[in-house]
Write a protein that holds these residues in place. Structure first.
Motif, PDB file in Angstrom:
ATOM      1  N   LEU A  31     -41.282 -51.490 -53.157  1.00 14.89           N
ATOM      2  CA  LEU A  31     -42.147 -50.618 -52.351  1.00 14.89           C
ATOM      3  C   LEU A  31     -41.864 -49.142 -52.620  1.00 14.89           C
ATOM      4  N   LEU A  32     -40.591 -48.794 -52.658  1.00 16.67           N
ATOM      5  CA  LEU A  32     -40.236 -47.395 -52.882  1.00 16.67           C
ATOM      6  C   LEU A  32     -40.574 -46.928 -54.294  1.00 16.67           C
ATOM      7  N   THR A  33     -40.551 -47.830 -55.254  1.00 19.63           N
ATOM      8  CA  THR A  33     -40.949 -47.467 -56.611  1.00 19.63           C
ATOM      9  C   THR A  33     -42.407 -47.030 -56.627  1.00 19.63           C
ATOM     10  N   ALA A  34     -43.240 -47.770 -55.885  1.00 19.43           N
ATOM     11  CA  ALA A  34     -44.659 -47.392 -55.791  1.00 19.43           C
ATOM     12  C   ALA A  34     -44.819 -46.039 -55.096  1.00 19.43           C
ATOM     13  N   PHE A  35     -44.065 -45.838 -54.010  1.00 14.70           N
ATOM     14  CA  PHE A  35     -44.144 -44.545 -53.316  1.00 14.70           C
ATOM     15  C   PHE A  35     -43.646 -43.417 -54.211  1.00 14.70           C
ATOM     16  N   ALA A  36     -42.581 -43.657 -54.953  1.00 18.12           N
ATOM     17  CA  ALA A  36     -42.005 -42.623 -55.813  1.00 18.12           C
ATOM     18  C   ALA A  36     -42.993 -42.192 -56.892  1.00 18.12           C
ATOM     19  N   LYS A  37     -43.781 -43.143 -57.409  1.00 18.69           N
ATOM     20  CA  LYS A  37     -44.776 -42.802 -58.423  1.00 18.69           C
ATOM     21  C   LYS A  37     -45.868 -41.917 -57.841  1.00 18.69           C
ATOM     22  N   SER A  38     -46.154 -42.090 -56.548  1.00 16.24           N
ATOM     23  CA  SER A  38     -47.216 -41.287 -55.930  1.00 16.24           C
ATOM     24  C   SER A  38     -46.710 -39.941 -55.415  1.00 16.24           C
ATOM     25  N   HIS A  42     -17.496 -67.577 -34.340  1.00 15.05           N
ATOM     26  CA  HIS A  42     -17.210 -66.278 -34.929  1.00 15.05           C
ATOM     27  C   HIS A  42     -17.594 -65.188 -33.936  1.00 15.05           C
ATOM     28  N   PRO A  43     -16.763 -64.149 -33.814  1.00 17.70           N
ATOM     29  CA  PRO A  43     -17.083 -63.082 -32.867  1.00 17.70           C
ATOM     30  C   PRO A  43     -18.302 -62.264 -33.290  1.00 17.70           C
ATOM     31  N   TYR A  44     -18.617 -62.308 -34.568  1.00 14.99           N
ATOM     32  CA  TYR A  44     -19.767 -61.572 -35.074  1.00 14.99           C
ATOM     33  C   TYR A  44     -20.636 -62.538 -35.868  1.00 14.99           C
ATOM     34  N   PRO A  45     -21.940 -62.435 -35.723  1.00 13.60           N
ATOM     35  CA  PRO A  45     -22.805 -63.326 -36.503  1.00 13.60           C
ATOM     36  C   PRO A  45     -22.681 -62.997 -37.994  1.00 13.60           C
ATOM     37  N   ARG A  46     -22.769 -64.042 -38.810  1.00  6.62           N
ATOM     38  CA  ARG A  46     -22.685 -63.843 -40.258  1.00  6.62           C
ATOM     39  C   ARG A  46     -24.035 -63.364 -40.770  1.00  6.62           C
ATOM     40  N   PRO A  47     -24.058 -62.219 -41.408  1.00  2.00           N
ATOM     41  CA  PRO A  47     -25.327 -61.754 -41.965  1.00  2.00           C
ATOM     42  C   PRO A  47     -25.803 -62.658 -43.093  1.00  2.00           C
ATOM     43  N   ASP A  48     -27.087 -62.790 -43.192  1.00  2.00           N
ATOM     44  CA  ASP A  48     -27.710 -63.588 -44.250  1.00  2.00           C
ATOM     45  C   ASP A  48     -27.744 -62.746 -45.522  1.00  2.00           C
ATOM     46  N   LEU A  49     -26.794 -63.000 -46.414  1.00  2.00           N
ATOM     47  CA  LEU A  49     -26.682 -62.178 -47.615  1.00  2.00           C
ATOM     48  C   LEU A  49     -27.859 -62.365 -48.553  1.00  2.00           C
ATOM     49  N   GLN A  50     -28.369 -63.586 -48.669  1.00  2.38           N
ATOM     50  CA  GLN A  50     -29.527 -63.823 -49.535  1.00  2.38           C
ATOM     51  C   GLN A  50     -30.747 -63.085 -48.969  1.00  2.38           C
ATOM     52  N   GLY A  51     -30.891 -63.124 -47.659  1.00  6.64           N
ATOM     53  CA  GLY A  51     -31.995 -62.399 -47.026  1.00  6.64           C
ATOM     54  C   GLY A  51     -31.878 -60.901 -47.246  1.00  6.64           C
ATOM     55  N   ALA A  52     -30.654 -60.387 -47.154  1.00  2.87           N
ATOM     56  CA  ALA A  52     -30.439 -58.958 -47.388  1.00  2.87           C
ATOM     57  C   ALA A  52     -30.785 -58.586 -48.823  1.00  2.87           C
ATOM     58  N   ALA A  53     -30.409 -59.441 -49.769  1.00  3.67           N
ATOM     59  CA  ALA A  53     -30.725 -59.179 -51.179  1.00  3.67           C
ATOM     60  C   ALA A  53     -32.235 -59.195 -51.401  1.00  3.67           C
ATOM     61  N   THR A  54     -32.911 -60.131 -50.772  1.00  2.53           N
ATOM     62  CA  THR A  54     -34.370 -60.223 -50.909  1.00  2.53           C
ATOM     63  C   THR A  54     -35.048 -59.000 -50.302  1.00  2.53           C
ATOM     64  N   ARG A  55     -34.602 -58.598 -49.108  1.00  2.00           N
ATOM     65  CA  ARG A  55     -35.185 -57.405 -48.473  1.00  2.00           C
ATOM     66  C   ARG A  55     -34.909 -56.156 -49.300  1.00  2.00           C
ATOM     67  N   ASN A  56     -33.740 -56.090 -49.921  1.00  6.30           N
ATOM     68  CA  ASN A  56     -33.398 -54.948 -50.766  1.00  6.30           C
ATOM     69  C   ASN A  56     -34.335 -54.881 -51.973  1.00  6.30           C
ATOM     70  N   THR A  57     -34.580 -56.029 -52.591  1.00  6.55           N
ATOM     71  CA  THR A  57     -35.483 -56.074 -53.742  1.00  6.55           C
ATOM     72  C   THR A  57     -36.891 -55.653 -53.341  1.00  6.55           C
ATOM     73  N   THR A  58     -37.348 -56.132 -52.194  1.00  5.29           N
ATOM     74  CA  THR A  58     -38.673 -55.737 -51.691  1.00  5.29           C
ATOM     75  C   THR A  58     -38.731 -54.233 -51.453  1.00  5.29           C
TER      76      THR A  58
END
Length: 111
Positions: free
Chosen positions: A25-32, A5-21
């Protein structure tokens, strides 16, 4: 023959996990920092788009794989037709007609 493949396939499960994280994190920052509520809304809206984009990418990958498979089968039928013509077969176009019929039948609900 190996195709890369000319472009590497992004890890969609990893992206979903990083998005959830990131959301956690931002929810905690938003509360403060409630004074920045308008800004947080924009950030969370952008993060919410990730799930829809992951689904879209997955569907596009599936469609692309099917298209590549059909293309490979058509190329094989073309090569068989050319070889049949060269060998003097009575109906060399049979291979192309057969593959086109198979692909039309597959799109209609089964092969």
């Amino acid at each position: 023959m190996t195709h890369s493949h000319p472009y590497p396939r992004p890890d969609l499960q990893g992206a979903a996990t990083r998005n959830t994280t990131a959301v956690h994190l931002l929810t905690a920052f938003a509360k403060s920092a409630p004074a920045l509520d308008d800004m947080w809304q924009h950030v969370f809206a952008a993060l919410d788009d990730t799930s829809a984009l992951i689904i879209e990418i997955d569907q596009l990958r599936t469609a692309l794989a099917a298209t590549r498979y059909q293309r490979a089968n058509l190329i094989a039928a073309i090569r068989a037709t050319l070889a049949a013509r060269r060998d003097g077969e009575r109906d060399p176009l049979y291979y192309i007609r057969d593959e086109l019929k198979a692909q039309t039948h597959t799109r209609g609900g089964g092969r």
